[in-house]
Design an enzyme around this catalytic site. Sequence first.
Site, mmCIF file in Angstrom:
data_model
loop_
_atom_site.group_PDB
_atom_site.id
_atom_site.type_symbol
_atom_site.label_atom_id
_atom_site.label_comp_id
_atom_site.label_asym_id
_atom_site.label_seq_id
_atom_site.Cartn_x
_atom_site.Cartn_y
_atom_site.Cartn_z
ATOM 1 N N ASP A 106 0.710 -1.207 -0.038
ATOM 2 C CA ASP A 106 -0.129 -0.152 -0.031
ATOM 3 C C ASP A 106 0.886 1.376 0.037
ATOM 4 O O ASP A 106 0.426 2.426 0.613
ATOM 5 C CB ASP A 106 -0.845 -0.101 1.396
ATOM 6 C CG ASP A 106 -0.190 -0.346 2.548
ATOM 7 O OD1 ASP A 106 0.996 -0.015 2.675
ATOM 8 O OD2 ASP A 106 -0.744 -0.517 3.437
ATOM 9 N N GLU A 128 -0.669 -8.917 -1.290
ATOM 10 C CA GLU A 128 -1.078 -8.459 -0.198
ATOM 11 C C GLU A 128 -2.585 -7.386 -0.317
ATOM 12 O O GLU A 128 -2.634 -6.319 -0.005
ATOM 13 C CB GLU A 128 -0.063 -7.723 0.620
ATOM 14 C CG GLU A 128 -0.568 -7.493 2.131
ATOM 15 C CD GLU A 128 0.429 -6.639 2.974
ATOM 16 O OE1 GLU A 128 1.258 -7.435 3.482
ATOM 17 O OE2 GLU A 128 0.301 -5.394 3.079
ATOM 18 N N GLU A 142 -2.101 5.219 2.834
ATOM 19 C CA GLU A 142 -2.155 3.986 2.458
ATOM 20 C C GLU A 142 -3.513 3.154 2.258
ATOM 21 O O GLU A 142 -3.286 2.327 1.073
ATOM 22 C CB GLU A 142 -1.392 3.068 3.717
ATOM 23 C CG GLU A 142 0.111 3.259 3.604
ATOM 24 C CD GLU A 142 0.567 4.423 4.455
ATOM 25 O OE1 GLU A 142 -0.425 5.171 5.156
ATOM 26 O OE2 GLU A 142 1.580 4.731 4.728
ATOM 27 N N HIS A 212 6.533 4.648 12.661
ATOM 28 C CA HIS A 212 6.838 5.342 11.411
ATOM 29 C C HIS A 212 5.551 5.933 10.851
ATOM 30 O O HIS A 212 5.723 6.867 10.154
ATOM 31 C CB HIS A 212 7.302 4.637 10.365
ATOM 32 C CG HIS A 212 6.836 3.462 9.793
ATOM 33 N ND1 HIS A 212 6.350 2.270 10.412
ATOM 34 C CD2 HIS A 212 5.793 3.616 8.662
ATOM 35 C CE1 HIS A 212 5.650 1.782 9.495
ATOM 36 N NE2 HIS A 212 5.423 2.314 8.595
ATOM 37 N N ARG A 214 2.223 8.186 9.481
ATOM 38 C CA ARG A 214 2.005 9.745 9.363
ATOM 39 C C ARG A 214 1.181 10.074 10.378
ATOM 40 O O ARG A 214 1.142 11.142 10.960
ATOM 41 C CB ARG A 214 1.582 9.824 7.983
ATOM 42 C CG ARG A 214 2.443 10.028 6.871
ATOM 43 C CD ARG A 214 2.227 10.425 5.643
ATOM 44 N NE ARG A 214 3.053 10.846 4.593
ATOM 45 C CZ ARG A 214 4.144 10.084 4.059
ATOM 46 N NH1 ARG A 214 3.978 8.963 4.538
ATOM 47 N NH2 ARG A 214 5.044 10.579 3.391
ATOM 48 N N HIS A 245 13.104 4.839 12.870
ATOM 49 C CA HIS A 245 12.791 4.909 11.365
ATOM 50 C C HIS A 245 13.388 6.350 11.165
ATOM 51 O O HIS A 245 13.408 7.243 11.840
ATOM 52 C CB HIS A 245 11.367 5.203 11.199
ATOM 53 C CG HIS A 245 10.887 4.966 9.822
ATOM 54 N ND1 HIS A 245 11.258 6.089 8.701
ATOM 55 C CD2 HIS A 245 10.337 4.196 9.088
ATOM 56 C CE1 HIS A 245 10.785 5.686 7.770
ATOM 57 N NE2 HIS A 245 10.283 4.440 7.673
#
Length: 378
Positions: A106, A128, A142, A212, A214, A245
């Site tokens: 994604d 996936e 995503e 990590h 957003r 990250h």
Amino acid sequence: MASNLTRNCSMAKTVLCVLGTRPEAIKMAPVILALRAAGIRHTVLGTGQHREMLGQALGLFDIQMDHNLDLMQPNQTLASLTSRCLTGIDEVIRSLDPACIVGQGDTTTVFCASLAAFYQRIPFAHVEAGLRSHDLQSPFPEEWNRIAAGRLATLHFAPTDTAREALLREHVPDDDILVTGNTVIDALSSIRDRVTPFRFEGFDRYALITLHRRENFGEPVRAIAGVIRNLAERHPDFGFVWPVHPNPNVDGIVREQLSGLPNVRLTKPLDYAEFLSVFMGCEFALSDSGGVQEEAPTLRKPVLVLREETERPEGVVAGVCRLVGSDPTLILDWTERLISSEEERSAMRRDISPYGDGCSSQRIVASLAQRFLTPNLS
Ligand code: UD1
Ligand code: UDP
């Protein structure tokens, strides 16, 4: 299968595998290795959406990129990355004229790969497929990326029955969906026997942390790091290992909040074998990662999921993962419980593997060969 395919495919067009970030590399690696083992002509296109982390993940599997667009820019914006990624993938497709294009998950890379495939009328296969939170804002962006990739895909490799059902609800024909399991379990199974659990010197027990997404940028990252600081001070004999990250929206705040504590180890991103070693050695994890939620049941590790929702309900239903979001009180409460109580920890260790049996990539490659590479005899 291998000998027939080798004969059929020696003259065939290539299968173009597109990947751009760490999780795509880890989850596409078993597919690429299965294509290699079957003697199927394939080409690996890296967008370089991630730079260091992409090379790090592929290197462990001895996979080289045939094309590397090397797109990453520090603190890149979605729009700029998307436009450069779409153009770059389009150019490679024009030069190769592949039989099909395969992308995973994604990310911006898979969204652009599916769109570039569509514009050039090349079939796109989505690994996936069918994960849904049903909220375009979370995970952002995503949820949109995978809906778009799914809308444009010709073939959908769903990791679970739940994902298959989501695709059926979107009117994807049943014949275009194959439930394969998640290829991350193939990757994990191929590495874990070489790995011994990490020991954090000076600390018998520790928790693993990753972050990590957003949705957690800004105040949530600060609050989560603050809770870890509080816990580290309350439990000086308990360790915390956090591979940070490199996104500047995460890295800066985490290091500012947590540097200098003797029982907190902040590391650079670990290669996959090192990460599995730390995962295998920990008591439990706190994470907003998709891959970590999928690996947890196989490794029998409890995970407190630092998200308000998950598109991976199987781990939550099985009791291995628990959603705690970014609410400091909830994170503090649950982490305290897992530090203090073996009973709480063992209640979350289940003998269940909802995400696959380690053979997903074989199913995917057999299906790709049958759908796109078998000569048309009619
Ligand atoms: C991306 C994916 C996310 C996935 C995550 C896996 C999108 C929109 N997001 O998020 O779905 O879960 O990867 O980790 O596709 N950076 C480096 N070196 C690296 C990688 C990243 O320095 O090797 C830094 C750069 O400053 C870069 C920033 O991280 O600009 C953000 O990278 P980006 O791929 O845009 O977002 P991620 O948060 O990594
Ligand atoms: N991982 C890794 N090194 C690290 C952190 C994670 O190899 O330092 C692996 C982890 O085991 C999982 C994958 O990276 O397979 C998850 O990637 P990430 O959390 O970046 O993305 P997501 O899965 O959330 O998209």
